[in-house]
Design a protein around this motif. Structure first.
Motif, PDB file in Angstrom:
ATOM      1  N   SER A   1       0.895  -1.193  -0.012  1.00  0.00           N
ATOM      2  CA  SER A   1       0.024   0.093   0.042  1.00  0.00           C
ATOM      3  C   SER A   1       0.979   1.212   0.063  1.00  0.00           C
ATOM      4  CB  SER A   1      -1.027   0.114   1.199  1.00  0.00           C
ATOM      5  OG  SER A   1      -1.863  -1.116   1.205  1.00  0.00           O
ATOM      6  N   PRO A   2       1.726   1.538  -1.094  1.00  0.00           N
ATOM      7  CA  PRO A   2       2.603   2.532  -0.782  1.00  0.00           C
ATOM      8  C   PRO A   2       2.392   3.997  -1.119  1.00  0.00           C
ATOM      9  CG  PRO A   2       2.285   1.660  -3.335  1.00  0.00           C
ATOM     10  CD  PRO A   2       1.468   0.798  -2.481  1.00  0.00           C
ATOM     11  N   ILE A   3       1.039   4.276  -1.562  1.00  0.00           N
ATOM     12  CA  ILE A   3       0.368   5.521  -1.862  1.00  0.00           C
ATOM     13  C   ILE A   3      -0.399   5.961  -0.515  1.00  0.00           C
ATOM     14  CG2 ILE A   3      -1.200   6.950  -3.057  1.00  0.00           C
ATOM     15  CD1 ILE A   3      -0.597   5.191  -5.610  1.00  0.00           C
ATOM     16  N   ARG A   4       0.323   7.054   0.175  1.00  0.00           N
ATOM     17  CA  ARG A   4      -0.122   7.570   1.471  1.00  0.00           C
ATOM     18  C   ARG A   4      -0.143   8.950   1.524  1.00  0.00           C
ATOM     19  NH1 ARG A   4       3.428   3.152   2.778  1.00  0.00           N
ATOM     20  NH2 ARG A   4       2.433   1.339   3.943  1.00  0.00           N
ATOM     21  N   PRO A   5      -0.894   9.435   2.191  1.00  0.00           N
ATOM     22  CA  PRO A   5      -1.116  11.123   2.279  1.00  0.00           C
ATOM     23  C   PRO A   5       0.254  11.374   3.262  1.00  0.00           C
ATOM     24  CG  PRO A   5      -3.213   9.924   2.849  1.00  0.00           C
ATOM     25  CD  PRO A   5      -2.394   9.053   2.757  1.00  0.00           C
ATOM     26  N   HIS A   6       0.501  12.735   3.264  1.00  0.00           N
ATOM     27  CA  HIS A   6       1.888  13.113   3.887  1.00  0.00           C
ATOM     28  C   HIS A   6       1.757  12.979   5.404  1.00  0.00           C
ATOM     29  CE1 HIS A   6       3.879  14.698   0.630  1.00  0.00           C
ATOM     30  NE2 HIS A   6       3.010  15.445  -0.059  1.00  0.00           N
ATOM     31  N   THR A   7       0.474  13.307   5.967  1.00  0.00           N
ATOM     32  CA  THR A   7       0.527  13.305   7.456  1.00  0.00           C
ATOM     33  C   THR A   7       0.099  11.731   8.191  1.00  0.00           C
ATOM     34  OG1 THR A   7      -1.831  14.131   7.397  1.00  0.00           O
ATOM     35  CG2 THR A   7       0.132  15.798   7.516  1.00  0.00           C
ATOM     36  N   MET A   8      -0.146  10.940   7.148  1.00  0.00           N
ATOM     37  CA  MET A   8      -0.842   9.651   7.790  1.00  0.00           C
ATOM     38  C   MET A   8      -0.349   9.037   8.902  1.00  0.00           C
ATOM     39  SD  MET A   8      -1.615   6.058   5.659  1.00  0.00           S
ATOM     40  CE  MET A   8      -2.839   6.411   4.720  1.00  0.00           C
ATOM     41  N   VAL A   9       1.235   8.732   8.955  1.00  0.00           N
ATOM     42  CA  VAL A   9       1.671   8.059   9.760  1.00  0.00           C
ATOM     43  C   VAL A   9       1.614   8.722  11.285  1.00  0.00           C
ATOM     44  CG1 VAL A   9       3.973   7.420  10.589  1.00  0.00           C
ATOM     45  CG2 VAL A   9       3.336   7.150   8.185  1.00  0.00           C
ATOM     46  N   ASP A  10       1.809  10.055  11.259  1.00  0.00           N
ATOM     47  CA  ASP A  10       2.026  10.781  12.495  1.00  0.00           C
ATOM     48  C   ASP A  10       0.334  10.969  13.013  1.00  0.00           C
ATOM     49  OD1 ASP A  10       4.563  11.117  12.462  1.00  0.00           O
ATOM     50  OD2 ASP A  10       4.609  13.162  11.541  1.00  0.00           O
ATOM     51  N   ASP A  11      -0.651  11.176  11.990  1.00  0.00           N
ATOM     52  CA  ASP A  11      -2.162  11.074  12.358  1.00  0.00           C
ATOM     53  C   ASP A  11      -2.352  10.133  13.178  1.00  0.00           C
ATOM     54  OD1 ASP A  11      -2.332  13.516  11.121  1.00  0.00           O
ATOM     55  OD2 ASP A  11      -3.384  12.713   9.156  1.00  0.00           O
ATOM     56  N   ALA A  12      -1.952   8.843  12.728  1.00  0.00           N
ATOM     57  CA  ALA A  12      -2.290   7.398  13.447  1.00  0.00           C
ATOM     58  C   ALA A  12      -1.652   7.399  14.850  1.00  0.00           C
ATOM     59  CB  ALA A  12      -1.879   6.409  12.574  1.00  0.00           C
ATOM     60  N   ILE A  13      -0.253   7.898  14.914  1.00  0.00           N
ATOM     61  CA  ILE A  13       0.397   8.008  16.129  1.00  0.00           C
ATOM     62  C   ILE A  13      -0.326   8.620  17.217  1.00  0.00           C
ATOM     63  CG2 ILE A  13       2.578   8.542  17.264  1.00  0.00           C
ATOM     64  CD1 ILE A  13       4.018   7.765  14.553  1.00  0.00           C
ATOM     65  N   ARG A  14      -0.800  10.024  16.848  1.00  0.00           N
ATOM     66  CA  ARG A  14      -1.230  10.867  17.562  1.00  0.00           C
ATOM     67  C   ARG A  14      -2.760  10.468  18.264  1.00  0.00           C
ATOM     68  NH1 ARG A  14       1.005  14.992  13.884  1.00  0.00           N
ATOM     69  NH2 ARG A  14       2.739  15.961  14.746  1.00  0.00           N
ATOM     70  N   ILE A  15      -3.289   9.925  17.292  1.00  0.00           N
ATOM     71  CA  ILE A  15      -4.752   9.289  17.533  1.00  0.00           C
ATOM     72  C   ILE A  15      -4.272   8.152  18.630  1.00  0.00           C
ATOM     73  CG2 ILE A  15      -6.701   7.641  16.927  1.00  0.00           C
ATOM     74  CD1 ILE A  15      -6.563   8.979  14.437  1.00  0.00           C
ATOM     75  N   LEU A  16      -3.522   7.342  18.626  1.00  0.00           N
ATOM     76  CA  LEU A  16      -3.153   6.296  19.644  1.00  0.00           C
ATOM     77  C   LEU A  16      -2.639   7.186  20.906  1.00  0.00           C
ATOM     78  CD1 LEU A  16      -2.953   3.428  20.091  1.00  0.00           C
ATOM     79  CD2 LEU A  16      -0.347   3.622  19.365  1.00  0.00           C
ATOM     80  N   LEU A  17      -1.795   8.179  20.767  1.00  0.00           N
ATOM     81  CA  LEU A  17      -1.479   8.838  22.095  1.00  0.00           C
ATOM     82  C   LEU A  17      -2.429   9.526  22.889  1.00  0.00           C
ATOM     83  CD1 LEU A  17       2.109  10.220  20.641  1.00  0.00           C
ATOM     84  CD2 LEU A  17       1.808   8.306  22.298  1.00  0.00           C
ATOM     85  N   GLU A  18      -3.572  10.018  22.026  1.00  0.00           N
ATOM     86  CA  GLU A  18      -4.548  10.766  22.543  1.00  0.00           C
ATOM     87  C   GLU A  18      -5.468  10.032  23.353  1.00  0.00           C
ATOM     88  OE1 GLU A  18      -5.779  12.931  19.418  1.00  0.00           O
ATOM     89  OE2 GLU A  18      -4.000  14.523  19.504  1.00  0.00           O
ATOM     90  N   HIS A  19      -5.829   8.594  23.084  1.00  0.00           N
ATOM     91  CA  HIS A  19      -6.571   7.821  23.825  1.00  0.00           C
ATOM     92  C   HIS A  19      -6.113   6.585  24.233  1.00  0.00           C
ATOM     93  CE1 HIS A  19      -8.686   9.703  20.315  1.00  0.00           C
ATOM     94  NE2 HIS A  19     -10.006   9.625  21.001  1.00  0.00           N
ATOM     95  N   PRO A  20      -5.666   6.769  25.708  1.00  0.00           N
ATOM     96  CA  PRO A  20      -5.014   5.834  26.602  1.00  0.00           C
ATOM     97  C   PRO A  20      -5.748   4.336  26.261  1.00  0.00           C
ATOM     98  CG  PRO A  20      -5.416   7.791  27.856  1.00  0.00           C
ATOM     99  CD  PRO A  20      -6.197   7.815  26.314  1.00  0.00           C
ATOM    100  N   ASP A  21      -6.909   4.337  26.082  1.00  0.00           N
ATOM    101  CA  ASP A  21      -7.687   3.185  26.136  1.00  0.00           C
ATOM    102  C   ASP A  21      -7.425   2.398  24.954  1.00  0.00           C
ATOM    103  OD1 ASP A  21      -8.982   5.014  24.917  1.00  0.00           O
ATOM    104  OD2 ASP A  21     -10.912   3.719  24.676  1.00  0.00           O
ATOM    105  N   ALA A  22      -6.802   2.856  23.877  1.00  0.00           N
ATOM    106  CA  ALA A  22      -6.726   2.321  22.674  1.00  0.00           C
ATOM    107  C   ALA A  22      -5.602   1.397  22.688  1.00  0.00           C
ATOM    108  CB  ALA A  22      -6.470   3.406  21.559  1.00  0.00           C
ATOM    109  N   ASP A  23      -5.933   0.084  22.072  1.00  0.00           N
ATOM    110  CA  ASP A  23      -4.777  -1.043  21.852  1.00  0.00           C
ATOM    111  C   ASP A  23      -3.893  -0.553  20.787  1.00  0.00           C
ATOM    112  OD1 ASP A  23      -5.012  -2.602  24.047  1.00  0.00           O
ATOM    113  OD2 ASP A  23      -6.948  -3.271  23.260  1.00  0.00           O
ATOM    114  N   CYS A  24      -4.726  -0.111  19.402  1.00  0.00           N
ATOM    115  CA  CYS A  24      -4.054   0.219  18.154  1.00  0.00           C
ATOM    116  C   CYS A  24      -4.956   1.140  17.437  1.00  0.00           C
ATOM    117  CB  CYS A  24      -3.850  -1.195  17.384  1.00  0.00           C
ATOM    118  SG  CYS A  24      -5.314  -1.651  16.161  1.00  0.00           S
ATOM    119  N   VAL A  25      -4.467   1.674  16.443  1.00  0.00           N
ATOM    120  CA  VAL A  25      -5.199   2.334  15.327  1.00  0.00           C
ATOM    121  C   VAL A  25      -5.023   1.740  14.254  1.00  0.00           C
ATOM    122  CG1 VAL A  25      -5.351   4.772  14.410  1.00  0.00           C
ATOM    123  CG2 VAL A  25      -4.842   4.488  16.904  1.00  0.00           C
TER     124      VAL A  25
END
Length: 414
Positions: A111-135
């Motif tokens: 899946s090589p075609i990614r928006p510029h902020t995709m990786v950091d967006d996923a990480i921030r969602i995980l960091l902002e939700h302590p209950d999250a096991d994954c994003v």
């Protein structure tokens, strides 16, 4: 500091597309696109490729990833799931280096075609939700599972796949009143290390979504997929790339400059017993040149080839040509041409195929490569044609520019 590991799985045994992970995709090895997504992240602190193949490992290192281990063969089979691959990598890193990340990012090469902020967006969602096991990355589903059926065999009744509270027959209901559904993509998973270690899972129980624009939905399994998604790369879609950002077609084009060998021709030469050379070209390349000239766009040929065949073919096409230009001089000569004709470089399109065209790519407002151009040229190009040299590449480029000119006329006239 939060230790965030990007782990890219890339085994060597692909059967559908041999050597898939290091095959060139839009000018770069496929794996380089996932490495680039991790490198361009502001939050990822380490990038590792897990592979069983030394050739893949070497390419991964070339593009900026670590390969501190080779994955054992038992974790690189056709039916191997992701979990043991990640467990092996994390155990090796802890046992050998004493390294244990807080978060692990999975970036699948397919899946090589990614928006510029995709990786950091996923990480921030995980960091902002302590209950999250994954994003997990998801897109709106193309097919609605509430209208799907369990198949029990020929001659046996179907059973609905899913039921919906309050809707007796969801398979007969309008799509608009059914619950929205999303399809997981291979773009990204952001996972807590504790989810893998303690829950023996790459998702755990609490999974948050990263909703991705469906135009980025890419999963390469077959060669037709490959060609389809390479075209998406060259469509102008904003995305992470291993190289420089590709520029759009200039709003105003005043000149098209084409190389000769490998562009007007197919880059082959026929030599008779007396040493006379001849080449093959496509008659269709002349089709739109007169119309472009009438619309204010000049077409010309700039070639290193000393053979008079260049001038003969240019005359037949009805374009100006300059040939016998030194291999290292094409950029200089191009600048001189533009100065003489009082044409700004930003309004010039250059079409080439080989290394000596790269100086002209740097000058032109839009650089274009034929489909069979040299890999470094494909990487440098703003656009790659579907046609190969000598088989209608110039016509394809002319049609792209004519389409834009026509759209501008329609807009100005409305």
């Amino acid at each position: 500091m939060t230790n965030i590991l990007a782990l890219i799985p890339a085994r060597g045994g692909s059967k559908g597309i041999p050597r898939k992970n290091i095959r060139n995709f839009a000018g770069y090895p496929l794996i380089a696109w996932s490495i680039a997504a991790a490198k361009q992240s502001e939050l990822v602190t380490r990038i590792i490729v897990s592979t069983d193949n030394e050739e893949i490992a070497a390419v991964a290192r070339e593009w900026g990833a670590e390969t501190p281990f080779l994955r054992p063969a038992e974790f690189a089979q056709d039916k191997t799931t992701d979990l043991p691959v990640f467990e092996h990598a994390l155990k090796w890193l802890e046992d050998v280096e004493g390294y244990r990340p807080d978060i692990v990012i999975q970036l699948r090469p397919t899946s090589p075609i990614r928006p510029h902020t995709m990786v950091d967006d996923a990480i921030r969602i995980l960091l902002e939700h302590p209950d999250a096991d994954c994003v997990r990355g998801v897109v709106p589903a193309g097919q609605n599972p509430f209208k799907m059926w369990r198949f029990n065999g020929e001659g046996k009744p179907l059973n609905p796949l899913l039921t919906v509270d309050g809707i007796a027959e969801p398979y007969n209901a309008p799509r608009q009143i059914l619950p929205p559904v999303y399809w997981q993509t291979g773009h990204i998973d952001a996972i807590r290390e504790s989810t893998i270690a303690n829950k023996k899972s790459l998702t755990g129980d609490v999974i948050y979504p990263l909703v991705i624009d469906p135009k980025y939905t890419v999963d390469i399994d077959t060669l037709p997929d490959w060609a389809k998604y390479e075209a998406l790369v060259y469509s102008g879609l904003e995305m992470v790339s291993p190289g420089a950002a590709r520029r759009p077609l200039p709003e105003t084009v005043k000149m098209i400059i084409c190389d000769f060998d490998g562009v007007v021709t197919d880059n082959l030469v026929i030599t008779d017993q007396d040493g006379r050379e001849s080449v093959t070209a496509s008659r269709s390349d002349s089709m739109h040149i007169k119309k472009l000239r009438e619309m204010g766009v000049e077409v010309m040929i700039l070639s290193s080839e000393p053979n008079p065949v260049v001038m003969a073919r240019a005359k037949k096409m009805g374009v100006e040509a300059i040939h016998n230009v030194g291999m290292q001089d094409k950029g200089r000569v191009m600048r001189e041409i533009l100065a003489q004709k009082n044409v700004k470089a930003q309004n010039v399109v250059y079409l080439g195929n080989d290394l000596n065209d790269l100086p002209c790519f740097e000058i032109a407002g839009w650089s274009v490569a034929v489909a069979d151009a040299y890999p470094e040229v494909l990487r440098a190009a703003d656009h790659v044609l579907t046609k190969t040299g000598g088989h209608g590449a110039i016509r394809e480029l002319c049609e792209i520019i004519l389409k834009q000119l026509s759209q501008k006329e329609n807009t100005n006239g409305s």
